[in-house]
Write a protein that holds these residues in place. Structure first.
Motif, mmCIF file in Angstrom:
data_model
loop_
_atom_site.group_PDB
_atom_site.id
_atom_site.type_symbol
_atom_site.label_atom_id
_atom_site.label_comp_id
_atom_site.label_asym_id
_atom_site.label_seq_id
_atom_site.Cartn_x
_atom_site.Cartn_y
_atom_site.Cartn_z
ATOM 1 N N ALA A 21 -7.857 2.297 1.475
ATOM 2 C CA ALA A 21 -7.453 3.105 0.322
ATOM 3 C C ALA A 21 -7.979 2.458 -0.963
ATOM 4 O O ALA A 21 -7.953 1.237 -1.102
ATOM 5 N N HIS A 75 -6.807 0.055 5.746
ATOM 6 C CA HIS A 75 -7.545 1.300 6.026
ATOM 7 C C HIS A 75 -8.415 1.731 4.861
ATOM 8 O O HIS A 75 -8.893 2.872 4.832
ATOM 9 N N PRO A 113 -6.336 7.297 2.959
ATOM 10 C CA PRO A 113 -5.269 8.070 3.592
ATOM 11 C C PRO A 113 -4.083 8.387 2.678
ATOM 12 O O PRO A 113 -3.256 9.230 3.041
ATOM 13 N N HIS A 129 0.051 3.880 1.565
ATOM 14 C CA HIS A 129 -0.124 4.511 2.880
ATOM 15 C C HIS A 129 0.987 4.074 3.817
ATOM 16 O O HIS A 129 1.792 4.879 4.264
ATOM 17 N N VAL A 130 1.020 2.799 4.155
ATOM 18 C CA VAL A 130 2.150 2.198 4.855
ATOM 19 C C VAL A 130 2.507 0.933 4.071
ATOM 20 O O VAL A 130 1.644 0.349 3.429
ATOM 21 N N CYS A 145 -7.373 -1.452 -0.339
ATOM 22 C CA CYS A 145 -6.476 -1.931 0.705
ATOM 23 C C CYS A 145 -7.311 -2.426 1.882
ATOM 24 O O CYS A 145 -8.200 -1.713 2.362
ATOM 25 N N CYS A 177 0.828 -1.198 0.000
ATOM 26 C CA CYS A 177 0.000 0.000 0.000
ATOM 27 C C CYS A 177 0.871 1.261 0.000
ATOM 28 O O CYS A 177 1.961 1.276 0.563
HETATM 29 S S1 FES Z 1 -2.181 0.504 4.894
HETATM 30 FE FE1 FES Z 1 -3.436 0.644 3.121
HETATM 31 S S2 FES Z 1 -4.802 2.258 3.573
HETATM 32 FE FE2 FES Z 1 -3.502 2.165 5.305
#
Ligand code: FES
Length: 132
Positions: free
Chosen positions: A87, A85, A100, A60-61, A82, A58
């Motif tokens: 995404a 969270h 995010p 995001h992280v 994802c 991802c």
């Molecule tokens: S790890 Fe994928 S949206 Fe946060």
């Protein structure tokens, strides 16, 4: 010259799966690779008839995104979601349209499809993980 380059390209292609294994809007084929020499995973899936491939990480992280092994698309088959969270990414471009990490992108893999075979072309930073 161009033909030689093409032949060289084909020689470096890593076969991943049969074309028939990737249903449009269905499950992805997930495989091991190395990113900068570290274990990681990639995936290929079919969306709108076209095969796309991304690092399973991802924006995001750096976590794997699939809900279950190979399950990246939402119920509508429209977005790569994802599981952590939520995404949402455009399958064709890897661009994040919501969540995010909106505005970021998945890392694309160079993939193609010929003669019923889906293949991946490694790069300097994304290399095969042999021996697994
Ligand atoms: S790890 Fe994928 S949206 Fe946060």
């Amino acid at each position: 010259m161009a033909r030689d380059a093409r032949m060289s390209d084909q020689a470096s292609a890593i076969p991943l799966c049969a074309s028939a294994d990737l249903a449009d809007g269905g499950r992805a084929h997930v495989f091991d690779l190395l990113e900068y020499g570290q274990p990681a995973r990639g995936f290929v899936l079919r969306h709108g008839g076209k095969v796309v491939g991304y690092l399973n990480q991802c924006a995001h992280v750096p976590a794997e995104m699939d809900w279950k092994e190979g399950q990246f698309l939402d119920d509508s088959g429209q977005w790569i979601l994802c599981s952590i969270h939520g995404a949402a990414y455009e399958p064709a471009s890897g661009y994040c349209v919501g969540g995010p990490c909106r505005g970021k992108r998945l890392k694309a893999l160079r993939v193609d499809e010929h003669d019923g075979q889906v293949s991946w072309y490694p790069s300097v930073t994304l290399t095969p993980a042999f021996g697994d």
